[in-house]
Design an enzyme around this catalytic site. Structure first.
Site, mmCIF file in Angstrom:
data_model
loop_
_atom_site.group_PDB
_atom_site.id
_atom_site.type_symbol
_atom_site.label_atom_id
_atom_site.label_comp_id
_atom_site.label_asym_id
_atom_site.label_seq_id
_atom_site.Cartn_x
_atom_site.Cartn_y
_atom_site.Cartn_z
ATOM 1 N N SER A 150 0.841 -1.208 0.000
ATOM 2 C CA SER A 150 0.000 0.000 0.000
ATOM 3 C C SER A 150 0.876 1.259 0.000
ATOM 4 C CB SER A 150 -0.966 -0.063 1.185
ATOM 5 O OG SER A 150 -1.992 0.855 1.012
ATOM 6 N N ASP A 227 -10.328 -5.402 -3.079
ATOM 7 C CA ASP A 227 -9.677 -4.424 -2.199
ATOM 8 C C ASP A 227 -10.520 -3.146 -2.184
ATOM 9 O OD1 ASP A 227 -8.038 -2.329 -1.275
ATOM 10 O OD2 ASP A 227 -6.222 -3.331 -1.975
ATOM 11 N N HIS A 265 -7.380 -6.021 0.942
ATOM 12 C CA HIS A 265 -6.175 -5.211 1.168
ATOM 13 C C HIS A 265 -5.359 -5.707 2.366
ATOM 14 C CE1 HIS A 265 -4.182 -1.358 0.232
ATOM 15 N NE2 HIS A 265 -4.012 -1.158 1.525
HETATM 16 N N1 LIG Z 1 -7.663 3.179 8.619
HETATM 17 C C1 LIG Z 1 -7.020 3.537 7.386
HETATM 18 C C2 LIG Z 1 -6.355 2.350 6.706
HETATM 19 C C3 LIG Z 1 -5.630 1.432 7.655
HETATM 20 C C4 LIG Z 1 -5.069 0.253 6.886
HETATM 21 O O1 LIG Z 1 -5.792 -0.495 6.261
HETATM 22 N N2 LIG Z 1 -3.742 0.139 6.913
HETATM 23 C C5 LIG Z 1 -3.110 -0.900 6.143
HETATM 24 C C6 LIG Z 1 -2.246 -0.237 5.117
HETATM 25 S S1 LIG Z 1 -3.250 0.822 4.098
HETATM 26 C C7 LIG Z 1 -2.160 1.672 3.100
HETATM 27 O O2 LIG Z 1 -1.105 2.083 3.333
HETATM 28 C C8 LIG Z 1 -2.304 -1.787 7.058
HETATM 29 O O3 LIG Z 1 -1.342 -2.405 6.645
HETATM 30 N N3 LIG Z 1 -2.743 -1.883 8.319
HETATM 31 C C9 LIG Z 1 -2.058 -2.636 9.335
HETATM 32 C C10 LIG Z 1 -2.472 -4.079 9.492
HETATM 33 O O4 LIG Z 1 -1.783 -4.775 10.282
HETATM 34 O O5 LIG Z 1 -3.419 -4.538 8.851
HETATM 35 C C11 LIG Z 1 -8.012 4.129 6.400
HETATM 36 O O6 LIG Z 1 -9.082 3.537 6.233
HETATM 37 O O7 LIG Z 1 -7.628 5.117 5.782
#
Ligand SMILES: N[C@@H](CCC(=O)N[C@@H](CSC=O)C(=O)NCC(=O)O)C(=O)O
Length: 287
Positions: A150, A227, A265
């Site tokens: 991401s 996603d 995602h």
């Molecule tokens: N709350 C946020 C999004 C949070 C999220 O989904 N973070 C992802 C990466 S998203 C892109 O960079 C992540 O890896 N979270 C950590 C995990 O351990 O899953 C929103 O909705 O904007």
């Protein structure tokens, strides 16, 4: 703590190697930072793979949730997981939202007065951290690759495209491929760099890949078709793929692109395909 000093916070056995958490003073970010390394048992130098995490993550998410360490142990590759932003600094507005400031450094060097003293994650992951890693771990500095998820997929693509010869291969899970054209990227880039689209282009994988003239670069992209952030137009992989086609030197861009039916995602998606990514990097790191 002296600037070159790096202390071990913890060391935990995993497969045929250890997860080591380090803490150090970063001159680039003006704060104390932590990163994780996975070090397979070795008496010689080993190739190294960097993983850049996404929004809200720390150096721990990928280590704990991706299921990568078994494959890195088997192939004897060192893994480095940095944090996603400066920590413990005093910057107004940095904790107001998930997509700006803490946990959301976007792997850029900020130029706006409010952010520029600390938010310099691009220089941190491409310069200061590799130098530190080289002093503390048995890495073969000629065998380096990078990947991310991401926001971290964006970071990995930008690091590889801006630094021909530094990385042997690059891969991304659900990468933010065209941050200048999505709301996550526009918010972060405006805050960190102001409204200067020319400066943004240096941190936009789609803009960079269109004008890439470096040596052969293997690129692996994975994306789930369920996603939610793909559906919201935050990731835009199709723009990146088109930009590769538009590059007159596209024969040097070896893009392997997958759309995975049913995947979202999350780290469940990453877990499912992580072995393929490690295998892809191993092919180039161990060649
Ligand atoms: N709350 C946020 C999004 C949070 C999220 O989904 N973070 C992802 C990466 S998203 C892109 O960079 C992540 O890896 N979270 C950590 C995990 O351990 O899953 C929103 O909705 O904007």
């Amino acid at each position: 703590m002296a600037s070159s000093e790096c202390t071990v916070v913890s060391e935990t056995r995993c497969f045929q190697g250890s997860v080591i958490k380090y803490e150090h003073r970063s001159e680039t970010l003006n704060c104390t930072m932590r990163f994780n390394a996975y070090l397979p048992d070795t008496r010689c130098t080993l190739p190294v793979l960097y993983f850049l995490s996404g929004l809200t993550c720390t150096e721990d998410n990928f280590m704990q949730k991706a299921g990568a360490l078994r494959y890195l142990s088997d192939r004897r590759i060192i893994l480095i997981c940095p944090d996603t932003s400066p920590r413990g600094v005093d910057v107004e507005g940095q904790d107001a939202a998930d997509d700006l400031g803490t946990g959301a450094g976007f792997y850029v060097d900020a130029t706006e007065p409010q952010w520029k003293d600390h938010y310099r994650m691009y220089s941190y992951v491409t310069e200061e951290l590799p130098a530190l890693v080289g002093r503390h771990l048995p890495v073969d500095k000629t065998r380096v690759s990078i990947m991310g998820h991401s926001m971290g997929g964006h970071g990995a693509l930008v690091c590889a495209l801006r630094n021909p010869n530094k990385y042997r291969s690059v891969s991304g899970f659900a990468a933010i491929c065209n941050p200048s054209e999505c709301s996550w990227g526009q918010k972060a880039f405006t805050a960190y760099m102001g409204d200067h689209r020319k400066a943004w282009a240096d941190y936009d994988a789609t803009a960079l890949v269109k004008r890439y003239t470096g040596p052969a670069l293997p690129i692996l992209l994975d994306q789930g078709d369920q996603d939610p952030f793909l559906k919201k137009g935050q990731l835009l992989p199709e723009r990146f793929i088109r930009a590769v086609e538009d590059n007159p030197e596209k024969q040097n861009l070896h893009l392997d692109n997958h759309m995975r039916p049913g995947f979202d995602h999350s780290y469940y998606f990453i877990q499912t395909f992580i072995e393929e990514h490690i295998q892809f990097h191993a092919r180039h790191l161990l060649a």
